[in-house]
Design an enzyme around this catalytic site. Sequence first.
Site, PDB file in Angstrom:
ATOM      1  N   ASP A 157      42.235 -16.569 -16.379  1.00 40.21           N
ATOM      2  CA  ASP A 157      42.960 -17.156 -17.448  1.00 40.21           C
ATOM      3  C   ASP A 157      44.063 -18.178 -17.302  1.00 40.21           C
ATOM      4  O   ASP A 157      44.740 -17.856 -16.182  1.00 40.21           O
ATOM      5  CB  ASP A 157      43.657 -15.889 -18.187  1.00 40.21           C
ATOM      6  CG  ASP A 157      42.554 -14.793 -18.785  1.00 40.21           C
ATOM      7  OD1 ASP A 157      41.566 -15.233 -19.449  1.00 40.21           O
ATOM      8  OD2 ASP A 157      42.859 -13.744 -18.884  1.00 40.21           O
TER       9      ASP A 157
ATOM     10  N   ASP B  39      36.966 -17.034 -23.573  1.00 38.68           N
ATOM     11  CA  ASP B  39      37.739 -16.396 -24.405  1.00 38.68           C
ATOM     12  C   ASP B  39      37.560 -16.886 -25.898  1.00 38.68           C
ATOM     13  O   ASP B  39      37.255 -16.411 -26.944  1.00 38.68           O
ATOM     14  CB  ASP B  39      39.012 -15.981 -24.306  1.00 38.68           C
ATOM     15  CG  ASP B  39      39.064 -15.020 -22.904  1.00 38.68           C
ATOM     16  OD1 ASP B  39      38.122 -14.638 -22.753  1.00 38.68           O
ATOM     17  OD2 ASP B  39      40.469 -15.116 -22.221  1.00 38.68           O
TER      18      ASP B  39
END
Length: 190
Positions: free
Chosen positions: A143, A162
Amino acid sequence: MTEAPARLPASRYVLFLAPAVLGCLLDLWTKSWTFAHPEQFQGKGWWLWEGHAGIQLSLNEGALFGMGQGQVWLFAVCALVAIVGIPLWLFRYRAAEDSRLTFAMGAIMGGVLGNLYDRMGMHGLTWDRFYAQREGPVYAVRDWILVQWDDRWVWPNFNIADTLLVCGAGTLMLLSFFGERDQPQGDDEA
């Protein structure tokens, strides 16, 4: 004798494959680019909009909002089921007759593929680059997008995969509440 259903138009395959392939490639490229900058490791960040949006690297061994930490292989198995089930549902069971549904599922597939790549450790990262006390290969989602309102309201870091998953799921929810199904090709009544 029942008549075989009409073939799905080629555009339905494009509507599915375009967001799936392009979304996955964009996700993997941005992860590769951001994680190639070691100055971003150890929780440091780089602000694009001071105090609100930037780049900060993190590794997530869980799912949405970090839930299920350490269950990497469970999420990988779920992703493999989705990789088989989504195209089967769309093209074998003809859910792809609805173009909007097809596009939304393509976005979801792009997100599934991007995060599965990470969960399988295919990026080649090792833990010691992030945490000196930990060794071995990283089986976690990379991330890097940091968003916050202020120091008290900080959204968990996320990535392009995501975003694809959330946008695809949000589109499905909107379609279920407000959307009418596309009419299958050739079923117009005159």
